[in-house]
Motif scaffolding. Structure first.
Motif, PDB file in Angstrom:
ATOM      1  N   ILE A 169      -9.742   3.147  14.947  1.00  0.00           N
ATOM      2  CA  ILE A 169     -10.046   4.702  14.749  1.00  0.00           C
ATOM      3  C   ILE A 169     -10.168   5.175  16.377  1.00  0.00           C
ATOM      4  CG2 ILE A 169     -11.218   4.710  12.751  1.00  0.00           C
ATOM      5  CD1 ILE A 169     -14.072   4.532  14.348  1.00  0.00           C
ATOM      6  N   HIS A 170      -9.866   6.731  16.274  1.00  0.00           N
ATOM      7  CA  HIS A 170     -10.255   7.340  17.874  1.00  0.00           C
ATOM      8  C   HIS A 170     -11.068   8.546  17.038  1.00  0.00           C
ATOM      9  CE1 HIS A 170      -8.512   9.529  21.465  1.00  0.00           C
ATOM     10  NE2 HIS A 170     -10.015   9.806  21.150  1.00  0.00           N
ATOM     11  N   PRO A 171     -12.403   8.445  17.088  1.00  0.00           N
ATOM     12  CA  PRO A 171     -13.245   9.550  16.785  1.00  0.00           C
ATOM     13  C   PRO A 171     -13.072  10.662  17.780  1.00  0.00           C
ATOM     14  CG  PRO A 171     -14.558   7.381  16.644  1.00  0.00           C
ATOM     15  CD  PRO A 171     -13.140   7.219  17.551  1.00  0.00           C
ATOM     16  N   ALA A 172     -12.955  11.784  17.092  1.00  0.00           N
ATOM     17  CA  ALA A 172     -12.880  13.283  18.000  1.00  0.00           C
ATOM     18  C   ALA A 172     -14.004  12.983  18.761  1.00  0.00           C
ATOM     19  CB  ALA A 172     -12.696  14.443  17.031  1.00  0.00           C
ATOM     20  N   GLY A 173     -13.675  13.542  19.961  1.00  0.00           N
ATOM     21  CA  GLY A 173     -14.893  13.654  21.009  1.00  0.00           C
ATOM     22  C   GLY A 173     -15.276  12.467  21.705  1.00  0.00           C
ATOM     23  N   HIS A 174     -14.716  11.260  21.179  1.00  0.00           N
ATOM     24  CA  HIS A 174     -14.965  10.039  21.779  1.00  0.00           C
ATOM     25  C   HIS A 174     -13.706   9.647  22.812  1.00  0.00           C
ATOM     26  CE1 HIS A 174     -16.342   5.861  22.664  1.00  0.00           C
ATOM     27  NE2 HIS A 174     -15.084   5.489  22.235  1.00  0.00           N
ATOM     28  N   ASP A 175     -13.946   9.076  23.886  1.00  0.00           N
ATOM     29  CA  ASP A 175     -12.924   8.947  24.969  1.00  0.00           C
ATOM     30  C   ASP A 175     -12.006   7.544  24.448  1.00  0.00           C
ATOM     31  OD1 ASP A 175     -11.365   9.032  27.095  1.00  0.00           O
ATOM     32  OD2 ASP A 175     -12.860   8.124  28.366  1.00  0.00           O
ATOM     33  N   GLY A 176     -11.402   7.658  23.716  1.00  0.00           N
ATOM     34  CA  GLY A 176     -10.462   6.690  23.286  1.00  0.00           C
ATOM     35  C   GLY A 176     -10.518   6.125  21.918  1.00  0.00           C
ATOM     36  N   THR A 177      -9.891   5.079  21.708  1.00  0.00           N
ATOM     37  CA  THR A 177     -10.046   4.294  20.331  1.00  0.00           C
ATOM     38  C   THR A 177     -11.033   3.103  20.224  1.00  0.00           C
ATOM     39  OG1 THR A 177      -8.378   2.809  20.830  1.00  0.00           O
ATOM     40  CG2 THR A 177      -7.580   4.648  20.093  1.00  0.00           C
ATOM     41  N   LEU A 178     -11.437   2.859  18.975  1.00  0.00           N
ATOM     42  CA  LEU A 178     -12.382   1.960  18.914  1.00  0.00           C
ATOM     43  C   LEU A 178     -11.805   1.006  17.590  1.00  0.00           C
ATOM     44  CD1 LEU A 178     -15.669   3.845  18.439  1.00  0.00           C
ATOM     45  CD2 LEU A 178     -14.929   2.318  20.665  1.00  0.00           C
ATOM     46  N   THR A 179     -12.247  -0.126  17.951  1.00  0.00           N
ATOM     47  CA  THR A 179     -11.956  -1.099  16.678  1.00  0.00           C
ATOM     48  C   THR A 179     -13.362  -1.583  16.170  1.00  0.00           C
ATOM     49  OG1 THR A 179      -9.545  -1.784  17.399  1.00  0.00           O
ATOM     50  CG2 THR A 179     -10.424  -3.051  15.498  1.00  0.00           C
ATOM     51  N   LEU A 180     -13.612  -1.323  14.998  1.00  0.00           N
ATOM     52  CA  LEU A 180     -14.957  -2.071  14.315  1.00  0.00           C
ATOM     53  C   LEU A 180     -14.661  -2.930  13.314  1.00  0.00           C
ATOM     54  CD1 LEU A 180     -16.934   1.335  14.106  1.00  0.00           C
ATOM     55  CD2 LEU A 180     -16.881   0.027  15.938  1.00  0.00           C
ATOM     56  N   GLY A 181     -15.397  -4.093  13.235  1.00  0.00           N
ATOM     57  CA  GLY A 181     -15.356  -4.891  12.228  1.00  0.00           C
ATOM     58  C   GLY A 181     -16.569  -5.457  11.297  1.00  0.00           C
ATOM     59  N   ALA A 182     -16.253  -5.613  10.096  1.00  0.00           N
ATOM     60  CA  ALA A 182     -17.256  -5.963   9.166  1.00  0.00           C
ATOM     61  C   ALA A 182     -16.913  -6.914   8.405  1.00  0.00           C
ATOM     62  CB  ALA A 182     -17.788  -4.597   8.374  1.00  0.00           C
ATOM     63  N   ASP A 183     -17.814  -7.713   7.838  1.00  0.00           N
ATOM     64  CA  ASP A 183     -17.630  -9.007   7.032  1.00  0.00           C
ATOM     65  C   ASP A 183     -17.609  -8.538   5.354  1.00  0.00           C
ATOM     66  OD1 ASP A 183     -17.098 -10.912   8.882  1.00  0.00           O
ATOM     67  OD2 ASP A 183     -19.208 -11.291   8.975  1.00  0.00           O
ATOM     68  N   LEU A 184     -16.793  -9.102   4.584  1.00  0.00           N
ATOM     69  CA  LEU A 184     -16.673  -8.606   3.195  1.00  0.00           C
ATOM     70  C   LEU A 184     -16.684 -10.031   2.474  1.00  0.00           C
ATOM     71  CD1 LEU A 184     -16.669  -6.752   0.873  1.00  0.00           C
ATOM     72  CD2 LEU A 184     -13.976  -6.698   1.156  1.00  0.00           C
ATOM     73  N   ALA A 185     -17.569 -10.424   1.597  1.00  0.00           N
ATOM     74  CA  ALA A 185     -17.547 -11.829   0.866  1.00  0.00           C
ATOM     75  C   ALA A 185     -16.846 -11.383  -0.488  1.00  0.00           C
ATOM     76  CB  ALA A 185     -18.997 -12.239   0.747  1.00  0.00           C
ATOM     77  N   VAL A 186     -15.850 -12.368  -0.921  1.00  0.00           N
ATOM     78  CA  VAL A 186     -15.284 -12.190  -2.181  1.00  0.00           C
ATOM     79  C   VAL A 186     -15.520 -13.354  -3.084  1.00  0.00           C
ATOM     80  CG1 VAL A 186     -13.308 -11.886  -3.408  1.00  0.00           C
ATOM     81  CG2 VAL A 186     -13.401 -10.918  -1.250  1.00  0.00           C
ATOM     82  N   ALA A 187     -16.445 -12.965  -4.220  1.00  0.00           N
ATOM     83  CA  ALA A 187     -16.624 -14.275  -5.084  1.00  0.00           C
ATOM     84  C   ALA A 187     -15.719 -15.070  -5.487  1.00  0.00           C
ATOM     85  CB  ALA A 187     -17.602 -13.715  -6.076  1.00  0.00           C
ATOM     86  N   GLY A 188     -16.024 -16.101  -5.646  1.00  0.00           N
ATOM     87  CA  GLY A 188     -15.024 -17.048  -6.637  1.00  0.00           C
ATOM     88  C   GLY A 188     -14.773 -18.372  -5.611  1.00  0.00           C
ATOM     89  N   PRO A 189     -13.936 -19.425  -6.429  1.00  0.00           N
ATOM     90  CA  PRO A 189     -13.659 -20.563  -5.824  1.00  0.00           C
ATOM     91  C   PRO A 189     -13.049 -20.346  -4.699  1.00  0.00           C
ATOM     92  CG  PRO A 189     -13.292 -20.647  -7.935  1.00  0.00           C
ATOM     93  CD  PRO A 189     -13.524 -19.435  -7.727  1.00  0.00           C
ATOM     94  N   TYR A 190     -12.994 -21.096  -3.370  1.00  0.00           N
ATOM     95  CA  TYR A 190     -12.789 -20.422  -2.102  1.00  0.00           C
ATOM     96  C   TYR A 190     -12.128 -21.982  -1.746  1.00  0.00           C
ATOM     97  CZ  TYR A 190     -12.254 -19.427   2.967  1.00  0.00           C
ATOM     98  OH  TYR A 190     -12.027 -19.412   4.312  1.00  0.00           O
ATOM     99  N   ASP A 191     -10.563 -21.832  -1.664  1.00  0.00           N
ATOM    100  CA  ASP A 191      -9.598 -22.876  -0.998  1.00  0.00           C
ATOM    101  C   ASP A 191      -9.136 -22.602   0.379  1.00  0.00           C
ATOM    102  OD1 ASP A 191      -8.346 -25.397  -0.752  1.00  0.00           O
ATOM    103  OD2 ASP A 191      -6.818 -24.807  -2.020  1.00  0.00           O
ATOM    104  N   PRO A 192      -9.897 -22.818   1.504  1.00  0.00           N
ATOM    105  CA  PRO A 192      -9.231 -22.531   2.772  1.00  0.00           C
ATOM    106  C   PRO A 192      -8.238 -23.040   3.022  1.00  0.00           C
ATOM    107  CG  PRO A 192     -11.396 -23.568   2.927  1.00  0.00           C
ATOM    108  CD  PRO A 192     -11.204 -23.475   1.422  1.00  0.00           C
ATOM    109  N   ARG A 193      -7.164 -22.291   3.808  1.00  0.00           N
ATOM    110  CA  ARG A 193      -6.035 -22.901   4.085  1.00  0.00           C
ATOM    111  C   ARG A 193      -5.922 -23.314   5.565  1.00  0.00           C
ATOM    112  NH1 ARG A 193      -2.667 -17.911   1.325  1.00  0.00           N
ATOM    113  NH2 ARG A 193      -3.693 -17.974  -0.726  1.00  0.00           N
ATOM    114  N   PRO A 194      -5.125 -24.398   5.889  1.00  0.00           N
ATOM    115  CA  PRO A 194      -5.231 -24.760   7.372  1.00  0.00           C
ATOM    116  C   PRO A 194      -4.182 -23.820   8.139  1.00  0.00           C
ATOM    117  CG  PRO A 194      -3.682 -26.238   5.824  1.00  0.00           C
ATOM    118  CD  PRO A 194      -4.586 -25.222   4.938  1.00  0.00           C
ATOM    119  N   LEU A 195      -4.567 -23.845   9.228  1.00  0.00           N
ATOM    120  CA  LEU A 195      -3.630 -22.652  10.153  1.00  0.00           C
ATOM    121  C   LEU A 195      -2.242 -23.204  10.134  1.00  0.00           C
ATOM    122  CD1 LEU A 195      -4.412 -20.677  12.157  1.00  0.00           C
ATOM    123  CD2 LEU A 195      -4.324 -22.315  14.007  1.00  0.00           C
ATOM    124  N   PRO A 196      -1.374 -22.155   9.826  1.00  0.00           N
ATOM    125  CA  PRO A 196       0.086 -22.613   9.670  1.00  0.00           C
ATOM    126  C   PRO A 196       0.535 -22.923  11.017  1.00  0.00           C
ATOM    127  CG  PRO A 196      -0.431 -20.239   8.614  1.00  0.00           C
ATOM    128  CD  PRO A 196      -1.663 -20.761   9.452  1.00  0.00           C
TER     129      PRO A 196
END
Length: 282
Positions: free
Chosen positions: A114-141
């Motif tokens: 984002i680039h909020p009006a009045g702020h000097d430049g862009t920002l990248t904010l991050g948040a975690d989201l947990a999705v329920a269910g059986p999780y099968d993590p994949r190896p790095l390609p």
């Protein structure tokens, strides 16, 4: 954080912090702005998520500067780097954004660029989201230089170097024929996101040149300048548009080692003391 193309910007940090070595998206709050998800636990499937960007006054922000045609770029990716999605939510007058995401079980990271009006430049904010269910993590390609997406192959040339601007060129082919009629997507012929494996540190990279500038060809090559914030392995996701459809090509890219600058190499040769250390420039 965004890293706009251009040699001066990439080498000297760019405008408003663009191109800085520190990755974005590692914090849910920065410079008084906070990413607030309406729910941090979801069920699997196509889900409509809603969120707000709170300003320094703790109220939802309703005024943004458009960057690459959009007020907000939302990136969603599972922690194992599967399921990458780049979408553009809709904002209501009260400052609540909403968008549909296809979510598989697991731990996800949501990025708001984002680039909020009045702020000097862009920002990248991050948040975690947990999705329920059986999780099968994949190896790095595996780290390969050619990616397939449907009938298209995309080849990556160049390397990422820690703290140093380097050229990356991605070449698009369809059925082994160069694609020379790419369509503009977000005011560019390609849109590249890099995520650092391990913490998903976020680097938003844009191509050199722009459609209609008289010099940038609509393929098959798309040129970028990128700076890796540290040594390590990165996941690169290229979005490009052809025949009205946006496609994504994915790469796993370990950082390389800079070769000495020719002048510095000569200085370090026998008889020159060997105490100078060069830095590669492209």
């Amino acid at each position: 954080m965004e890293n706009h193309a251009g040699h001066a910007q990439a080498h000297h940090g760019g405008h408003h912090g663009h191109g800085a070595a520190r990755p974005g998206g590692l914090s849910v709050s920065e410079h008084g702005y906070t990413l607030e998800l309406d729910a941090t636990i979801r069920t699997a499937g196509v889900q409509r998520i809603a969120f707000r960007v709170l300003g320094p006054d703790a109220r939802p922000v309703t005024s943004f500067v458009a960057e690459h045609e959009k007020e907000l770029h939302l990136i969603a990716v599972r922690r194992d780097t599967a399921g990458f999605q780049h979408v553009h939510p809709v904002r209501d007058a009260e400052g609540t954004w909403s968008v549909e995401l296809a979510l598989e079980p697991g731990d996800w990271r949501i990025f708001a660029d984002i680039h909020p009006a009045g702020h000097d430049g862009t920002l990248t904010l991050g948040a975690d989201l947990a999705v329920a269910g059986p999780y099968d993590p994949r190896p790095l390609p595996e780290a390969v230089r050619t990616a397939r997406t449907g009938e298209y192959t995309v080849t990556l040339d160049g390397e990422l170097l820690p703290g140093e601007a380097r050229a990356l060129t991605l070449t698009v082919r369809r059925d082994d024929r160069p694609v020379t009629d790419l369509q503009p997507y977000l005011a560019a012929y390609g849109h590249l996101v890099a995520l650092r494996v391990g913490d998903l540190g976020y680097l938003h990279v844009h191509p050199e040149g722009a459609p209609g500038d008289g010099t940038t060809a609509p393929g098959p090559e798309i040129a970028f300048v990128a700076v890796a914030p540290s040594a390590g392995t990165y996941r690169l996701f290229l979005d490009f548009q052809h025949e009205g459809v946006v496609r994504t090509a994915e790469f796993t890219v370990p950082t390389g080692t800079a070769a000495p600058h020719p002048a510095a190499a000569a200085q370090a040769a026998p008889g020159h003391g060997g105490h100078h250390h060069g830095h590669a420039h492209h």
